[in-house]
Design an enzyme around this catalytic site. Structure first.
Site, PDB file in Angstrom:
ATOM      1  N   MET A   9     -12.019   4.893  -0.781  1.00 23.35           N
ATOM      2  CA  MET A   9     -12.658   5.212   0.503  1.00 23.35           C
ATOM      3  C   MET A   9     -13.180   6.629   0.384  1.00 23.35           C
ATOM      4  O   MET A   9     -12.687   7.568   1.011  1.00 23.35           O
ATOM      5  CB  MET A   9     -11.623   5.064   1.644  1.00 23.35           C
ATOM      6  CG  MET A   9     -11.247   3.622   1.912  1.00 23.35           C
ATOM      7  SD  MET A   9      -9.679   3.447   2.812  1.00 23.35           S
ATOM      8  CE  MET A   9      -8.517   3.505   1.448  1.00 23.35           C
TER       9      MET A   9
ATOM     10  N   MET B 158     -11.374  -5.762   5.414  1.00 26.15           N
ATOM     11  CA  MET B 158     -10.566  -4.808   6.185  1.00 26.15           C
ATOM     12  C   MET B 158     -10.267  -5.411   7.557  1.00 26.15           C
ATOM     13  O   MET B 158     -11.186  -5.784   8.297  1.00 26.15           O
ATOM     14  CB  MET B 158     -11.312  -3.485   6.391  1.00 26.15           C
ATOM     15  CG  MET B 158     -11.508  -2.631   5.154  1.00 26.15           C
ATOM     16  SD  MET B 158     -10.015  -2.203   4.249  1.00 26.15           S
ATOM     17  CE  MET B 158      -9.040  -1.367   5.488  1.00 26.15           C
TER      18      MET B 158
ATOM     19  N   SER C 166       0.853  -1.191   0.000  1.00 20.83           N
ATOM     20  CA  SER C 166       0.000   0.000   0.000  1.00 20.83           C
ATOM     21  C   SER C 166       0.886   1.238   0.000  1.00 20.83           C
ATOM     22  O   SER C 166       1.682   1.439   0.928  1.00 20.83           O
ATOM     23  CB  SER C 166      -0.888   0.021   1.241  1.00 20.83           C
ATOM     24  OG  SER C 166      -1.339   1.347   1.462  1.00 20.83           O
TER      25      SER C 166
ATOM     26  N   ASP D 296      -4.509   3.634  -2.160  1.00 21.89           N
ATOM     27  CA  ASP D 296      -5.575   4.013  -1.221  1.00 21.89           C
ATOM     28  C   ASP D 296      -6.047   5.440  -1.479  1.00 21.89           C
ATOM     29  O   ASP D 296      -5.260   6.379  -1.397  1.00 21.89           O
ATOM     30  CB  ASP D 296      -5.058   3.913   0.213  1.00 21.89           C
ATOM     31  CG  ASP D 296      -4.967   2.483   0.697  1.00 21.89           C
ATOM     32  OD1 ASP D 296      -5.973   1.756   0.603  1.00 21.89           O
ATOM     33  OD2 ASP D 296      -3.884   2.090   1.173  1.00 21.89           O
TER      34      ASP D 296
ATOM     35  N   HIS E 233      -8.270   1.245  -4.087  1.00 19.37           N
ATOM     36  CA  HIS E 233      -9.196   1.063  -2.964  1.00 19.37           C
ATOM     37  C   HIS E 233      -9.841   2.410  -2.674  1.00 19.37           C
ATOM     38  O   HIS E 233      -9.192   3.307  -2.133  1.00 19.37           O
ATOM     39  CB  HIS E 233      -8.388   0.536  -1.764  1.00 19.37           C
ATOM     40  CG  HIS E 233      -9.178   0.388  -0.511  1.00 19.37           C
ATOM     41  ND1 HIS E 233      -8.572   0.131   0.706  1.00 19.37           N
ATOM     42  CD2 HIS E 233     -10.516   0.453  -0.265  1.00 19.37           C
ATOM     43  CE1 HIS E 233      -9.502   0.040   1.641  1.00 19.37           C
ATOM     44  NE2 HIS E 233     -10.679   0.245   1.085  1.00 19.37           N
TER      45      HIS E 233
ATOM     46  N   ASP F 141      -6.559  -6.435   4.215  1.00 21.02           N
ATOM     47  CA  ASP F 141      -5.941  -5.098   4.219  1.00 21.02           C
ATOM     48  C   ASP F 141      -5.978  -4.533   5.635  1.00 21.02           C
ATOM     49  O   ASP F 141      -7.047  -4.273   6.183  1.00 21.02           O
ATOM     50  CB  ASP F 141      -6.736  -4.182   3.266  1.00 21.02           C
ATOM     51  CG  ASP F 141      -6.145  -2.783   3.140  1.00 21.02           C
ATOM     52  OD1 ASP F 141      -5.094  -2.497   3.752  1.00 21.02           O
ATOM     53  OD2 ASP F 141      -6.757  -1.970   2.417  1.00 21.02           O
TER      54      ASP F 141
ATOM     55  N   MET G 261      -8.567   8.371  -0.199  1.00 23.82           N
ATOM     56  CA  MET G 261      -9.349   8.799   0.975  1.00 23.82           C
ATOM     57  C   MET G 261      -9.778  10.245   0.815  1.00 23.82           C
ATOM     58  O   MET G 261      -9.021  11.061   0.280  1.00 23.82           O
ATOM     59  CB  MET G 261      -8.494   8.665   2.238  1.00 23.82           C
ATOM     60  CG  MET G 261      -7.934   7.268   2.444  1.00 23.82           C
ATOM     61  SD  MET G 261      -7.023   7.159   3.994  1.00 23.82           S
ATOM     62  CE  MET G 261      -6.433   5.467   3.902  1.00 23.82           C
TER      63      MET G 261
ATOM     64  N   HIS H 279      -1.169  -1.365  -4.307  1.00 21.04           N
ATOM     65  CA  HIS H 279      -2.446  -0.997  -3.668  1.00 21.04           C
ATOM     66  C   HIS H 279      -2.476   0.523  -3.487  1.00 21.04           C
ATOM     67  O   HIS H 279      -1.595   1.101  -2.845  1.00 21.04           O
ATOM     68  CB  HIS H 279      -2.552  -1.720  -2.323  1.00 21.04           C
ATOM     69  CG  HIS H 279      -3.865  -1.567  -1.639  1.00 21.04           C
ATOM     70  ND1 HIS H 279      -4.994  -2.284  -1.992  1.00 21.04           N
ATOM     71  CD2 HIS H 279      -4.246  -0.777  -0.596  1.00 21.04           C
ATOM     72  CE1 HIS H 279      -6.001  -1.957  -1.196  1.00 21.04           C
ATOM     73  NE2 HIS H 279      -5.580  -1.031  -0.344  1.00 21.04           N
TER      74      HIS H 279
HETATM   75  C1  DX5 Z   1      -6.203   1.674   5.486  1.00 21.21           C
HETATM   76  C2  DX5 Z   1      -5.745   1.323   4.100  1.00 21.21           C
HETATM   77  C3  DX5 Z   1      -4.656   0.346   4.060  1.00 21.21           C
HETATM   78  C4  DX5 Z   1      -3.391   0.783   4.752  1.00 21.21           C
HETATM   79  C5  DX5 Z   1      -2.748  -0.445   5.310  1.00 21.21           C
HETATM   80  O1  DX5 Z   1      -7.400   2.370   5.398  1.00 21.21           O
HETATM   81  O2  DX5 Z   1      -6.808   0.806   3.339  1.00 21.21           O
HETATM   82  O3  DX5 Z   1      -4.390  -0.079   2.732  1.00 21.21           O
HETATM   83  O4  DX5 Z   1      -2.488   1.426   3.923  1.00 21.21           O
HETATM   84  O5  DX5 Z   1      -1.640  -0.044   6.046  1.00 21.21           O
HETATM   85  P1  DX5 Z   1      -0.916  -1.022   7.045  1.00 21.21           P
HETATM   86  O6  DX5 Z   1      -0.428  -2.180   6.235  1.00 21.21           O
HETATM   87  O7  DX5 Z   1       0.184  -0.187   7.601  1.00 21.21           O
HETATM   88  O8  DX5 Z   1      -1.925  -1.444   8.064  1.00 21.21           O
HETATM   89 ZN    ZN Z   2      -6.406  -0.126   1.377  1.00 21.78          ZN
END
Ligand code: DX5
Ligand code: ZN
Length: 225
Positions: free
Chosen positions: A72, A141, A11, A38, A70, A179, A40, A36
């Protein structure tokens, strides 16, 4: 069983954004299978990251790895076209982020990407049976979404196993991704519960040697039958 070959998916949330392209190339050279990405919005989750322009720039810079986006964000539908155009290969959405999940997953598929559905720690798998024909990936998750570096929630293993049973009732490949809080010490537990795709942010980007960390994860995965 339709278990897919294991994929390790760093990620980039925990990467150095000042040199993101370099970080991605480094982690791919170190043995990562996919990236990956992310996204947000400070609305669906309490953090703000990157959008389609960044993905487009990474593609223009020559990065051609599988991009596992991903989302969010809420509302989510309007951004799907932007991510498709920017070069997303897999786009995953949370049921809570859309009023019409069937339509959202269809938009992703019709745009030529693989569609994923994401379940938060407190979200039951209930809708999965209704939309399983429309998904290529189920993402469980194992932390509450929003931040890297959180502790793995152990109950996620039960949800992985339940999702694995639903996936195995299908006669086509569907990936099962985990994840949050994944590291070499617990990746085998996730694999034993049914995961085949492993997101790891802080465990990889927070380490001094990406290749050694990924190799350690693969060694742990080999211990699972
Ligand atoms: C959290 C993200 C993850 C995050 C995971 O909302 O969706 O992808 O980056 O990070 P680690 O591996 O550090 O938990
Ligand atoms: Zn993620």
């Amino acid at each position: 069983m339709n278990r897919q070959p294991s994929w390790i998916a760093p990620s980039i949330l925990s990467a150095n954004f000042a040199c993101l392209g370099e970080e991605i190339n480094n982690v791919l050279s170190a043995g990562a299978d996919i990236i990956h990405f992310d996204v947000m919005d400070n609305h669906y989750v309490p953090n703000l990251t990157i959008g389609p322009l960044v993905l487009e720039s990474l593609r223009k810079s020559g990065i051609d790895s599988t991009m596992d986006v991903h989302l969010m964000v809420k509302p989510v539908d309007r951004l799907i076209g932007d991510f498709l155009e920017a070069g997303a290969d897999i786009i995953s959405v949370h049921p809570e982020s859309t009023e019409h999940l069937h339509r959202t997953l269809s938009l992703i598929r019709e745009g030529g990407a693989q569609a994923g559905i994401v379940f938060n720690p407190a979200t039951p798998l209930g809708v999965l049976g209704e939309v399983i024909d429309l998904v290529d990936l189920v993402l469980i998750m194992s932390v509450n979404p929003g931040f890297g570096g959180q502790a793995f929630i152990p109950q996620s293993l039960n949800k992985l196993a339940d999702a694995r049973s639903i996936i195995d009732s299908q006669d086509r490949p569907v990936r099962l991704e985990i994840d949050g809080g994944i590291k070499a010490a617990n990746i085998a537990d996730a694999a034993a519960a049914g995961a085949d795709t492993f997101v790891a942010g802080s465990a990889i980007f927070g380490s001094d040697d990406y290749a050694a960390t990924i190799a350690e994860m693969r060694a742990a995965l080999r211990t699972v039958a």
